[in-house]
Design a protein around this motif. Structure first.
Motif, PDB file in Angstrom:
ATOM      1  N   TYR A 185     -13.022   0.071   3.008  1.00  0.00           N
ATOM      2  CA  TYR A 185     -12.038   1.299   3.323  1.00  0.00           C
ATOM      3  C   TYR A 185     -12.801   2.595   2.961  1.00  0.00           C
ATOM      4  O   TYR A 185     -13.519   2.609   2.119  1.00  0.00           O
ATOM      5  CB  TYR A 185     -10.749   1.359   2.306  1.00  0.00           C
ATOM      6  CG  TYR A 185      -9.963  -0.025   2.579  1.00  0.00           C
ATOM      7  CD1 TYR A 185      -8.963   0.115   3.757  1.00  0.00           C
ATOM      8  CD2 TYR A 185      -9.941  -0.938   1.874  1.00  0.00           C
ATOM      9  CE1 TYR A 185      -8.138  -1.004   3.894  1.00  0.00           C
ATOM     10  CE2 TYR A 185      -8.884  -2.063   2.155  1.00  0.00           C
ATOM     11  CZ  TYR A 185      -7.897  -2.118   3.142  1.00  0.00           C
ATOM     12  OH  TYR A 185      -7.322  -2.965   3.391  1.00  0.00           O
ATOM     13  N   ILE A 212     -12.301   6.423   2.218  1.00  0.00           N
ATOM     14  CA  ILE A 212     -11.420   7.550   1.711  1.00  0.00           C
ATOM     15  C   ILE A 212     -12.251   8.510   1.465  1.00  0.00           C
ATOM     16  O   ILE A 212     -13.081   8.840   0.734  1.00  0.00           O
ATOM     17  CB  ILE A 212     -10.747   7.112   0.334  1.00  0.00           C
ATOM     18  CG1 ILE A 212     -10.325   5.735   0.339  1.00  0.00           C
ATOM     19  CG2 ILE A 212      -9.574   8.050   0.032  1.00  0.00           C
ATOM     20  CD1 ILE A 212      -9.855   4.978  -0.949  1.00  0.00           C
ATOM     21  N   ALA A 228     -13.549  -3.753   0.015  1.00  0.00           N
ATOM     22  CA  ALA A 228     -12.707  -4.482  -0.537  1.00  0.00           C
ATOM     23  C   ALA A 228     -13.104  -6.021  -0.461  1.00  0.00           C
ATOM     24  O   ALA A 228     -12.667  -6.847  -1.202  1.00  0.00           O
ATOM     25  CB  ALA A 228     -11.350  -4.104   0.274  1.00  0.00           C
ATOM     26  N   ALA A 234      -8.082 -10.908 -10.151  1.00  0.00           N
ATOM     27  CA  ALA A 234      -7.506  -9.668 -11.049  1.00  0.00           C
ATOM     28  C   ALA A 234      -7.030  -8.897 -10.055  1.00  0.00           C
ATOM     29  O   ALA A 234      -7.357  -8.713  -8.828  1.00  0.00           O
ATOM     30  CB  ALA A 234      -8.874  -9.110 -11.986  1.00  0.00           C
ATOM     31  N   SER A 235      -6.284  -7.909 -10.426  1.00  0.00           N
ATOM     32  CA  SER A 235      -5.796  -6.819  -9.595  1.00  0.00           C
ATOM     33  C   SER A 235      -6.884  -6.209  -9.070  1.00  0.00           C
ATOM     34  O   SER A 235      -8.019  -5.850  -9.737  1.00  0.00           O
ATOM     35  CB  SER A 235      -4.909  -5.710 -10.380  1.00  0.00           C
ATOM     36  OG  SER A 235      -4.373  -5.080  -9.667  1.00  0.00           O
ATOM     37  N   GLY A 236      -6.802  -5.742  -7.894  1.00  0.00           N
ATOM     38  CA  GLY A 236      -8.013  -5.086  -6.981  1.00  0.00           C
ATOM     39  C   GLY A 236      -9.267  -5.830  -6.629  1.00  0.00           C
ATOM     40  O   GLY A 236     -10.117  -5.397  -6.069  1.00  0.00           O
ATOM     41  N   SER A 237      -8.904  -7.212  -6.758  1.00  0.00           N
ATOM     42  CA  SER A 237     -10.037  -8.036  -6.379  1.00  0.00           C
ATOM     43  C   SER A 237     -10.199  -8.472  -4.887  1.00  0.00           C
ATOM     44  O   SER A 237     -11.445  -8.966  -4.387  1.00  0.00           O
ATOM     45  CB  SER A 237     -10.004  -9.324  -7.202  1.00  0.00           C
ATOM     46  OG  SER A 237      -8.992 -10.077  -6.877  1.00  0.00           O
ATOM     47  N   GLY A 238      -9.127  -8.102  -3.902  1.00  0.00           N
ATOM     48  CA  GLY A 238      -9.245  -8.055  -2.533  1.00  0.00           C
ATOM     49  C   GLY A 238      -8.293  -9.175  -2.259  1.00  0.00           C
ATOM     50  O   GLY A 238      -8.296  -9.439  -1.018  1.00  0.00           O
ATOM     51  N   LYS A 239      -7.446  -9.781  -3.122  1.00  0.00           N
ATOM     52  CA  LYS A 239      -6.594 -10.954  -2.554  1.00  0.00           C
ATOM     53  C   LYS A 239      -5.390 -10.268  -1.331  1.00  0.00           C
ATOM     54  O   LYS A 239      -5.512 -10.923  -0.190  1.00  0.00           O
ATOM     55  CB  LYS A 239      -5.537 -11.303  -3.463  1.00  0.00           C
ATOM     56  CG  LYS A 239      -6.399 -11.566  -4.974  1.00  0.00           C
ATOM     57  CD  LYS A 239      -5.498 -12.186  -6.042  1.00  0.00           C
ATOM     58  CE  LYS A 239      -4.365 -11.168  -6.459  1.00  0.00           C
ATOM     59  NZ  LYS A 239      -5.078  -9.926  -7.407  1.00  0.00           N
ATOM     60  N   SER A 240      -4.935  -9.190  -1.544  1.00  0.00           N
ATOM     61  CA  SER A 240      -3.858  -8.597  -0.507  1.00  0.00           C
ATOM     62  C   SER A 240      -4.644  -8.257   0.575  1.00  0.00           C
ATOM     63  O   SER A 240      -4.273  -8.617   1.900  1.00  0.00           O
ATOM     64  CB  SER A 240      -3.303  -7.480  -1.016  1.00  0.00           C
ATOM     65  OG  SER A 240      -2.457  -7.842  -2.197  1.00  0.00           O
ATOM     66  N   THR A 241      -5.912  -7.727   0.626  1.00  0.00           N
ATOM     67  CA  THR A 241      -6.663  -7.446   1.683  1.00  0.00           C
ATOM     68  C   THR A 241      -6.909  -8.576   2.661  1.00  0.00           C
ATOM     69  O   THR A 241      -6.803  -8.610   3.664  1.00  0.00           O
ATOM     70  CB  THR A 241      -7.947  -6.599   1.354  1.00  0.00           C
ATOM     71  OG1 THR A 241      -7.757  -5.453   0.575  1.00  0.00           O
ATOM     72  CG2 THR A 241      -8.708  -6.191   2.416  1.00  0.00           C
ATOM     73  N   ARG A 284       4.101  -1.015   2.130  1.00  0.00           N
ATOM     74  CA  ARG A 284       3.844  -0.549   0.758  1.00  0.00           C
ATOM     75  C   ARG A 284       4.664   0.643   0.255  1.00  0.00           C
ATOM     76  O   ARG A 284       4.620   1.068  -0.794  1.00  0.00           O
ATOM     77  CB  ARG A 284       2.216  -0.328   0.610  1.00  0.00           C
ATOM     78  CG  ARG A 284       1.643  -1.317  -0.243  1.00  0.00           C
ATOM     79  CD  ARG A 284       0.056  -0.913  -0.640  1.00  0.00           C
ATOM     80  NE  ARG A 284      -0.741  -1.684  -0.272  1.00  0.00           N
ATOM     81  CZ  ARG A 284      -1.919  -1.336   0.420  1.00  0.00           C
ATOM     82  NH1 ARG A 284      -2.096  -0.130   0.515  1.00  0.00           N
ATOM     83  NH2 ARG A 284      -2.708  -2.395   0.673  1.00  0.00           N
TER      84      ARG A 284
HETATM   85  N1  ADP Z   1      -5.475   1.165   2.482  1.00  0.00           N
HETATM   86  C1  ADP Z   1      -6.451   1.075   1.357  1.00  0.00           C
HETATM   87  N2  ADP Z   1      -7.300   1.983   1.483  1.00  0.00           N
HETATM   88  C2  ADP Z   1      -8.137   2.286   0.365  1.00  0.00           C
HETATM   89  N3  ADP Z   1      -8.645   1.367  -0.137  1.00  0.00           N
HETATM   90  C3  ADP Z   1      -7.825   0.167  -0.460  1.00  0.00           C
HETATM   91  C4  ADP Z   1      -6.634   0.081   0.529  1.00  0.00           C
HETATM   92  N4  ADP Z   1      -6.061  -1.232   0.451  1.00  0.00           N
HETATM   93  C5  ADP Z   1      -7.004  -1.644  -0.506  1.00  0.00           C
HETATM   94  N5  ADP Z   1      -7.553  -0.932  -1.203  1.00  0.00           N
HETATM   95  C6  ADP Z   1      -8.707  -1.220  -2.216  1.00  0.00           C
HETATM   96  O1  ADP Z   1      -9.385  -2.343  -1.743  1.00  0.00           O
HETATM   97  C7  ADP Z   1      -9.249  -2.970  -3.006  1.00  0.00           C
HETATM   98  C8  ADP Z   1      -8.832  -4.430  -2.747  1.00  0.00           C
HETATM   99  O2  ADP Z   1      -7.301  -4.282  -3.086  1.00  0.00           O
HETATM  100  P1  ADP Z   1      -6.155  -5.420  -2.826  1.00  0.00           P
HETATM  101  O3  ADP Z   1      -6.640  -6.146  -1.901  1.00  0.00           O
HETATM  102  O4  ADP Z   1      -4.777  -4.674  -2.740  1.00  0.00           O
HETATM  103  O5  ADP Z   1      -6.444  -5.999  -4.234  1.00  0.00           O
HETATM  104  P2  ADP Z   1      -5.339  -7.106  -4.863  1.00  0.00           P
HETATM  105  O6  ADP Z   1      -4.360  -7.334  -3.942  1.00  0.00           O
HETATM  106  O7  ADP Z   1      -6.334  -8.535  -5.264  1.00  0.00           O
HETATM  107  O8  ADP Z   1      -4.872  -6.383  -6.015  1.00  0.00           O
HETATM  108  C9  ADP Z   1      -8.863  -2.236  -4.132  1.00  0.00           C
HETATM  109  O9  ADP Z   1      -9.929  -1.791  -4.800  1.00  0.00           O
HETATM  110  C10 ADP Z   1      -8.256  -1.434  -3.677  1.00  0.00           C
HETATM  111  O10 ADP Z   1      -8.321  -0.086  -4.221  1.00  0.00           O
END
Ligand code: ADP
Ligand code: MG
Lengths: 246, 406
Positions: free
Chosen positions: A14, A16, A23, A42-49, B404
């Motif tokens: 990503y 920014i 990610a 953990a939170s922010g580890s890339g699961k949702s991505t 989101r």
């Molecule tokens: N749209 C986005 N823009 C910038 N950074 C993102 C975006 N979505 C996720 N991230 C970053 O990518 C990383 C993984 O996020 P995410 O997959 O949401 O983690 P999780 O679901 O494991 O908590 C995090 O550091 C988050 O800040």
């Protein structure tokens, strides 16, 4: 078993402003039909991505991804929408049901975007999906007339209605209490037992133990991948939890 | 998503927020209703003027001496500029597009019968005058050609003169009335015409042979104007041209000389008169159009609010397979529906308001179907135009961001 998801050296960055967030930093993952995979970390580890890319909501920066034998990594926006419509079922943490819209209509929604399915078939399939989640008697209820667990069941019915090759759930029990969480997990186990492939993001170890395999992420890498031994039966867990007195 | 489903989704969304949908439509409702009413009022007043002008005569043309300027008639005093009976005779003989010709002389004075007297105007004319001016005789008869030429002391009276001198509704045919001491035998009564658009009472007239008025009352040989009827409305211009040719010859005008007379037609008069109401109609319509525009902006505003409110819904729809174009159409159809439903209600309201105005003014108000169709088309366009940007914004959303959205 047939491989449903085949991911090789997947990367997602990503940007920014000046900063680049990595990610996902090169992930290999293969999921076969009938698996029930927990994605942990953990939170922010890339699961949702990861889940969003698997669900074709997002496209990887780099790497290969075959979904059900089809290369989806390079697909256009519209092609990905069609893939989502036909092959993916999503379940979200916050249900995302349309308000003031009956359970049945909410479940019908994905089929509305499939021109091959007529009104009648749509209704029949939506009713069948609601039956599969045990909400036949709540068909006409609006979301605000349903409990959180029931709303999530409606959402699960919605994810089932197009008969997807994989159901993707992102913290689907995150908003629910322990008891209701196990109810939902019991439903997922049932669906999995009937052959549904499920990928389920969670950070709760107990919930992950209801599945067949767990994949643990940290900082955009998979750091551990293992079969779940001594798998929990959610229905049994449910019976062990005393019903709370009101 | 197919059109049927899109319509269903749009109707459902509007029903979910009934009050808001209605308030949003209100701008369009008022806009359309006022456009329709304003145009109907404009059209009505134009029609009422046209009706009055056509009651003045049928395909009427008239010649006056002198050159007519914007401000009115420049009366010439020299003999060469005067019109004569032979001018009228020449027109009658030579102009094929003219079917009726009458000299006209007028004079005002007191009409007297017994103890009653009444100030009025006497018109000297011939037997074709009634045809030209669309007069009808309700009792008695018209004058004859020989009476017209032979200074007969006869006359026709308008209803007002009859009422004032003889009493309401009495038929004075056969009686003798004095005008400037000259006795005229009444041979007929004219049908009532009412007021003209200047508020003049058209029935306050006496019509007598032009020869009698010339000799007995005015003691002059020339005439004040020549009144004519063209064969048809279409031949009005041709008649005007023929009359001009004849008069230039009888007045012995050289090539380089300007006309010493002016020819005007009823049509021209009508055009001048109605052009004022047309400007008024355009003005009223434009003001109403602005309120329609404001209504459109109201729709745009609410659509933006709606898109923002439903960001997660948009994200969800995308996640289950909605393409950008599906989302675009969903919101576009919603805004078109708001505007078209508003338009329909506005049309009904416009009809209602128009008939209220009709009842109040007794103008022949007619809602123009053109303005109905126009409003309808404009509403659809407004829906598309003002819905487009909010809908584009919705369809451009990224599904993940949308899901989101808090
Ligand atoms: N749209 C986005 N823009 C910038 N950074 C993102 C975006 N979505 C996720 N991230 C970053 O990518 C990383 C993984 O996020 P995410 O997959 O949401 O983690 P999780 O679901 O494991 O908590 C995090 O550091 C988050 O800040
Ligand atoms: Mg997450």
């Amino acid at each position: 078993m047939k491989t449903i998801i085949d991911i090789k050296s997947l990367k997602k960055d990503y940007h920014i402003g000046e900063v680049t967030v990595h990610a996902l930093r090169g992930v290999d993952l293969a999921i076969s039909q009938g698996e029930f995979v927990a994605i942990m970390g953990a939170s922010g580890s890339g699961k949702s991505t990861m889940l969003n890319i698997i669900g074709c909501l997002d496209r990887p920066t780099d790497g290969n991804y075959l979904l059900d034998g089809v290369n989806v990594a390079g697909m256009s926006k519209n092609e990905r929408a069609a893939i989502r419509n036909l092959k993916i079922g999503f379940v979200f943490q916050s249900y995302n049901l349309l308000s003031r819209t009956s359970a049945l209509e909410n479940v019908e929604l994905p089929l509305m975007y499939n021109p091959a399915i007529g009104a009648r078939e749509r209704r029949e399939r939506a009713m069948a999906a609601l039956e599969a989640v045990g909400l036949t008697d709540r068909m006409d209820h609006m979301p605000n007339q349903l409990s959180g667990g029931q709303q999530q069941r409606v959402a699960i019915a919605r994810s089932l209605v197009n008969d997807p090759v994989v159901i993707l759930a992102d913290e689907a029990t995150g908003n629910l209490d322990t008891r209701t969480s196990y109810e939902i997990m019991s439903l997922f186990q049932e669906l999995n037992a009937r052959g549904k492939t499920i990928v389920f993001v969670t950070h709760e170890p107990d919930i992950a133990r209801c599945m067949t395999r767990s994949v643990v992420f940290r900082d955009g890498h998979i750091i551990r991948e293992e079969e779940v031994r001594s798998r929990l039966d959610a229905a049994k867990m449910l019976r062990a939890i005393p019903v709370e007195e009101e | 998503m197919n059109l049927g489903n899109l319509l269903k989704v749009a109707i459902k969304a509007l029903k979910r927020n009934k009050m808001r949908s209605f308030l949003t439509m209100l701008g369009i409702i008022i806009g359309v209703a006022s456009v329709i009413t304003m145009l109907a009022i404009g059209q009505g007043s134009k029609k009422s003027i046209e009706d009055q002008i056509s009651s003045m005569g049928s395909n009427m043309l008239f010649v006056m001496p002198g050159t007519m300027r914007m401000g009115g008639v420049q009366q010439g005093s020299s003999a060469s500029q005067r019109l004569t009976v032979s001018d009228a005779d020449a027109i009658r003989a030579e102009c094929h597009a003219v079917i009726a010709v009458s000299p006209e002389v007028r004079s005002s004075g007191q009409a007297v019968y017994g103890n009653s007297n009444w100030p009025t105007t006497i018109y000297g004319a011939n037997e074709q005058y009634l045809e030209i001016r669309s007069w009808e005789v309700v009792s008695g008869r018209n004058m004859t050609d020989s009476e017209a030429r032979g200074s007969a002391k006869i006359c026709l009276v308008g209803r007002t003169v009859a009422d004032e001198l003889f009493g309401e509704g009495i038929d004075p045919t056969g009686e003798t009335v004095r005008f400037r001491s000259i006795p005229f035998k009444i041979i007929g009564v004219l049908k009532e015409k009412g007021q003209n658009s200047f508020g003049q009472d058209q029935d306050d007239v006496i019509i007598a042979p032009y020869t009698t008025v010339q000799k007995r009352i005015l003691a002059q040989t020339y005439i004040q104007s020549i009144q004519m009827s063209a064969r048809s409305a279409g031949e009005s211009a041709l008649a005007q041209q023929q009359v001009e040719e004849v008069l230039r010859r009888t007045h012995r005008l050289r090539e380089d000389e300007d006309n010493d007379f002016s020819i005007r037609s009823q049509e021209e008069l009508a055009t001048t008169m109605t052009s004022v109401t047309e400007i008024l109609t355009i003005l009223l319509g434009a003001i109403a159009g602005i309120s329609l525009l404001v209504g459109g902006i109201g729709i745009m505003n609410i659509m933006y609010v709606s898109v923002t409110e439903r960001t997660r819904e948009i994200g969800l729809r995308m996640s289950i397979g909605g393409r950008s174009v599906d989302i675009l159409l969903q919101f576009l159809i919603e805004s078109i529906m708001l505007s078209v439903f508003g338009g329909l209600i506005g049309i009904v309201l416009g009809f209602g308001a128009s008939s209220v105005v009709e009842a109040l003014t007794s103008w022949p108000i007619s809602v123009m179907w053109g303005s109905v169709f126009l409003s309808f088309a404009v509403c659809t366009l407004i829906g598309v135009f003002f819905g487009w940007y909010p809908a584009r914004r919705a369809s451009d959303l990224d599904p993940i961001d949308a899901l989101r959205f808090e």
